[in-house]
Scaffold this active site. Structure first.
Site, PDB file in Angstrom:
ATOM      1  N   GLU A 111     -18.376 -10.970   3.573  1.00 35.73           N
ATOM      2  CA  GLU A 111     -18.718 -10.043   4.658  1.00 35.73           C
ATOM      3  C   GLU A 111     -20.172  -9.598   4.650  1.00 35.73           C
ATOM      4  O   GLU A 111     -20.776  -9.444   5.711  1.00 35.73           O
ATOM      5  CB  GLU A 111     -17.817  -8.794   4.561  1.00 35.73           C
ATOM      6  CG  GLU A 111     -16.334  -9.059   4.792  1.00 35.73           C
ATOM      7  CD  GLU A 111     -16.039  -9.522   6.202  1.00 35.73           C
ATOM      8  OE1 GLU A 111     -16.779  -9.139   7.141  1.00 35.73           O
ATOM      9  OE2 GLU A 111     -15.063 -10.280   6.384  1.00 35.73           O
ATOM     10  N   SER A 114      42.422  21.250  -4.696  1.00 33.58           N
ATOM     11  CA  SER A 114      42.619  22.079  -5.891  1.00 33.58           C
ATOM     12  C   SER A 114      41.318  22.464  -6.561  1.00 33.58           C
ATOM     13  O   SER A 114      41.304  23.353  -7.421  1.00 33.58           O
ATOM     14  CB  SER A 114      43.518  21.338  -6.889  1.00 33.58           C
ATOM     15  OG  SER A 114      44.792  21.103  -6.332  1.00 33.58           O
TER      16      SER A 114
END
Length: 835
Positions: free
Chosen positions: A106, A484
């Protein structure tokens, strides 16, 4: 004819020299004029563009679009949530070779120029003139950043001049390292990956420091055409581009010839990787996402928030395995429902074709799809996704009896062809050929939630067999009857009305017929067995329904209904009739777990929480949990409804905790002290009685853990629509629920002890491994005396059958009058003393 030459004189020679000087002078004037003109033009252009140029210093406050990331309390990633995938990295975290790879392709003079590379511009212009078209660009990395951050994609002279000016300004405001960091974090690299950190994860499933030279070069080659040359879109195009980057790196001596050759010959990765999720906790991630969106809105997907939960990564993993294993075991007991689908094997001869076909069938809850290739007697050949061909022996097939209606199963199969045929798509579990098992995706669902009873921190939560199959979170969103498992809360209310573990209550049929009822209610016991007179300790251990009904009727429905709200239950979720005694409230597993935490911590109400802290993208803590802590050592007033004098005492003690000296155990601010909602003596007695549930009651299977500090209670609703187990020690409370989303029966005999308890045992075995014993502490005011097991009264010295029982001081039963067999004192034989 000879040509005649005339020798020039000095004056003539001077005139030629003078003409050259004049020409050179004119050229210089023209050049100077051109330069002045260019400078003037640039000044004018800058003056024209300056009002529209951005303030480059604003880049210091730029907010990269970073997804929401959710972590466990020990820093392991649970989820990354957002449209863009980005993992910001600092310059010092970038490998040197990766930096060089981007510079090579780049901007190789990035660290030499000042934002605009005039040499690069001239070089690109010459190359383009030679090629007769645009072949090279001259944009520096700084110019790319300026363009991406501030300008539109439009190509014209105005934009190009703006790009140059912004780049020059950026170079005066930022260091090269800062500009490069912004570049590699902002750049789009295909497949929703922004920045090199995310790209390394997406394409290679690695962090930056794990990348090879070939992989770094691949990433550096993507920016030229992110959607075309990334390895997933086109491995071949990515390989060509990688070769170019490697070539440039070799030209610039960034890599040796050997490194170049090895990297250039490496195969190209072309598989898409997901985020590096370290802990599988999608239900927790979704809970966090919902809370964060409610608090911060849609910005959570881009603002880079980091949320650290209270989830323990080890316990979450164990919870997931436990729940899935338990549901698979239950599912096997209820038969084989048949293949998921069928495929045409004639079209799928090659292994590659089989792999492609299996892509249509997702993995569910850790189960992998497979295709039956053939059956032969009592074996089957199957092709498993990502594992290949495997032969299943008969011992792995024999369980598959066909499912029949009403939770029944057919006769056992005798050969593999009774189970499936070639082309059937089935599911398997296991990581190797040796451990592979043939299973099916369970229809039953479940939830497991585990909390720290000291402050309510959720340390593990699983809301179903597989989040991606069903996002319904049964741990928090399901409202089911606890059965229960609700009885301990009823017993706690009874103990505050004078009942004791030794109180004898009749376990016998009862008919409830009151005004407003269409017909009489006849509650029943399981298997229609009645124990007659029974002490409450035994009644809880064996989960006797009619005892709970009689207790509730005696102390009053309204009293019990109001009392249980102390455990955090909403009154509207609790029915206002006697069915409440049998657990017909509508509660989530998280609510039940939090209620049981009160028994585990000595009577304090804690509020469940799962977000420990929230940080912004810069690591600043925005929110930190500030939970109330159960502190038995802090001298809290035990009466949940204190008098004014007691309130004053509590306030004085709180003040001492805030400002006075501390002994190291009670340095907790008053605002962080959890309220004591039941007396510590009541909490202790219930915990002690629930230890008997495991020692000799419905939870006896948990004795396999070989722990004497655990307590719990099973829960099963009518027709086994819901099966629960709730258990704890002083460090951990864990609740497991199992059932069907469609609210149907789990089947005959499928009670909490058979479906939920095995899941709880598996989880707690792992969770408590290596931990020291930590039961519920014994508070002051507990006494142990000898009682008659038949009457529950204090045993006389003459009664040889007496047993020890625990009571709250001041609430002892009456003394019995023991007559012994034939009304004789057992210590004597007629008139002869035994001793």
């Amino acid at each position: 004819m000879l040509a005649q030459f005339r020798r020039s004189n000095k004056l003539e020679r001077f005139s030629v020299t003078k003409r050259y000087l004049v020409l050179i002078s004119r050229i210089c004037v023209v050049l100077i004029g051109a330069i002045v003109l260019i400078v003037f033009a640039n000044v004018c252009a800058y003056a024209y563009l300056k009002p529209a140029l951005p303030d480059v210093s604003s880049l210091r406050d730029v907010q990269l679009q970073v997804p929401l990331r959710v972590y466990t309390r020990d820093g392991r990633l649970i989820a990354a949530i957002g449209d863009q995938r980005r993992i910001p990295v600092r310059y010092e975290q970038l490998p040197k070779t990766l930096i060089q790879a981007f510079l090579a392709t780049e901007d190789d003079r990035f660290f030499q120029h000042h934002g605009v590379d005039w040499q690069g511009i001239l070089r690109a212009a010459a190359a383009n003139l030679k090629a007769g078209g645009i072949r090279q660009g001259a944009s520096t990395i700084t110019m790319q950043v300026s363009r991406d951050m501030f300008l539109t994609p439009r190509r014209d002279m105005k934009r190009k001049m703006s790009e140059i000016y912004i780049s020059l300004l950026m170079e005066t405001e930022f260091t090269k390292e800062e500009i490069f960091s912004l570049y590699v974090n902002k750049i789009f690299l295909g497949q929703r990956a922004y920045g090199v950190g995310a790209a390394a994860e997406v394409y290679f499933g690695k962090s930056l420091d794990q990348l090879s030279i070939a992989e770094m070069a691949t990433l550096a080659g993507i920016p030229t055409a992110p959607s075309v040359v990334n390895p997933v879109a086109s491995a071949e195009a990515a390989k060509v581009r990688r070769a170019h980057v490697l070539g440039r790196m070799r030209e610039l001596n960034y890599v040796t010839q050997a490194e170049y050759d090895h990297a250039n010959s490496s195969p190209m990765e072309s598989r898409l990787h997901g985020p590096t999720i370290e802990v599988d906790a999608p239900y927790v991630a979704e809970m966090v996402r919902n809370d964060m969106q409610a608090k911060y809105g849609d910005s959570i997907y881009t603002a880079g928030y980091r949320v650290y939960t209270t989830i323990d990564s080890r316990l979450e993993r164990d919870a997931t395995v436990a729940l899935r294993t338990g549901l698979l075991q239950y599912d096997r007991r209820h038969g084989w429902r048949g293949a998921t689908a069928r495929v045409d094997l004639a079209k799928l001869a090659a292994s590659a074709n089989l792999e492609v076909e299996l892509e249509e069938f997702p993995a569910i809850g850790g189960l992998r799809p497979a295709i039956v290739q053939g059956v032969d007697g009592k074996t089957a050949q199957i092709y498993v996704k990502n594992l290949g061909s495997v032969t299943l022996p008969w011992e792995k097939l024999a369980w598959a009896r066909r499912e029949l209606p009403d939770e029944k199963v057919d006769r056992a199969p005798t050969q593999a062809s009774d189970i499936f045929s070639p082309g059937d798509v089935i599911y398997t579990v296991g990581t190797s050929r040796e451990t592979l098992q043939f299973v099916q995706v369970p229809e039953a669902q479940g939830a497991l939630v585990s909390v720290d009873p000291k402050d309510g921190a959720v340390v593990a939560l699983v809301g179903g067999f597989d989040f991606f199959q069903s996002k319904f979170n049964r741990a928090t969103q399901a409202r089911r009857q606890p059965g229960s498992g609700f009885k301990p809360f009823v017993y706690a209310a009874a103990f505050d009305k004078g009942y004791t573990p030794a109180t004898v209550v009749l376990d016998a049929p009862i008919v409830i017929d009151s005004a407003g009822m269409e017909q009489a209610w006849r509650p029943k016991e399981d298997e229609n067995r009645f124990d007659g007179p029974i002490r409450l300790r035994d009644a809880l251990a064996h989960s006797r329904n009619l005892v709970s009904v009689r207790i509730t009727r005696d102390i009053g429905v309204d009293y019990v209904r109001n009392y249980v709200t102390r455990f955090g239950f909403d009154k509207s979720q609790v029915p206002d009739d006697l069915t409440m005694a049998l657990g017909t409230a509508s509660l989530s597993p998280l609510q039940v777990a939090t209620g049981y935490a009160t028994f585990a911590n000595g009577g304090f109400k804690v509020t469940p929480y799962y977000i420990d802290r929230i940080e912004d993208a810069n690591g600043k803590t925005l929110v930190r949990a500030d939970p109330a802590i159960a502190c038995p050592e802090c001298g809290r007033v035990s009466d949940p409804s204190p008098t004014p004098a007691a309130k004053a005492l509590a306030g004085a003690r709180a003040s001492e905790l805030d400002e006075g000296p501390h002994d190291g155990k009670t340095m907790i601010p008053a605002k962080n002290l959890a309220p004591q909602v039941i007396r510590p003596q009541v909490a202790y007695l219930l915990a002690d009685m629930m230890q008997d549930v495991i020692r000799r009651g419905t939870g006896v299977a948990a004795r396999v853990l070989n722990r004497d500090d655990i307590a719990g209670k099973t829960g099963t609703t009518n027709d086994a629509h819901d099966a629960w187990f709730n258990g704890f020690n002083g460090d951990l409370e864990t609740t497991v629920w199992t059932g069907f989303d469609q609210d149907r029966s789990l089947g005959d005999g499928e009670q909490g002890a058979h479906v939920a308890l095995p899941i709880w045992i598996f989880f707690m075995h792992e969770a408590l491994a290596g931990t020291t014993r930590h039961g519920v502490p014994v508070p002051d005011g507990i006494v142990t005396v000898r009682i008659s097991p038949e009457t529950g009264q204090l045993a006389s010295a003459d009664n040889p059958n007496g047993i020890m029982e625990k009571f709250i001081e001041g609430n002892l039963p009456k003394s019995e009058v023991y007559e012994g067999p034939s009304n004789q004192n057992p210590m004597t034989d007629g008139d002869k003393p035994l001793f």
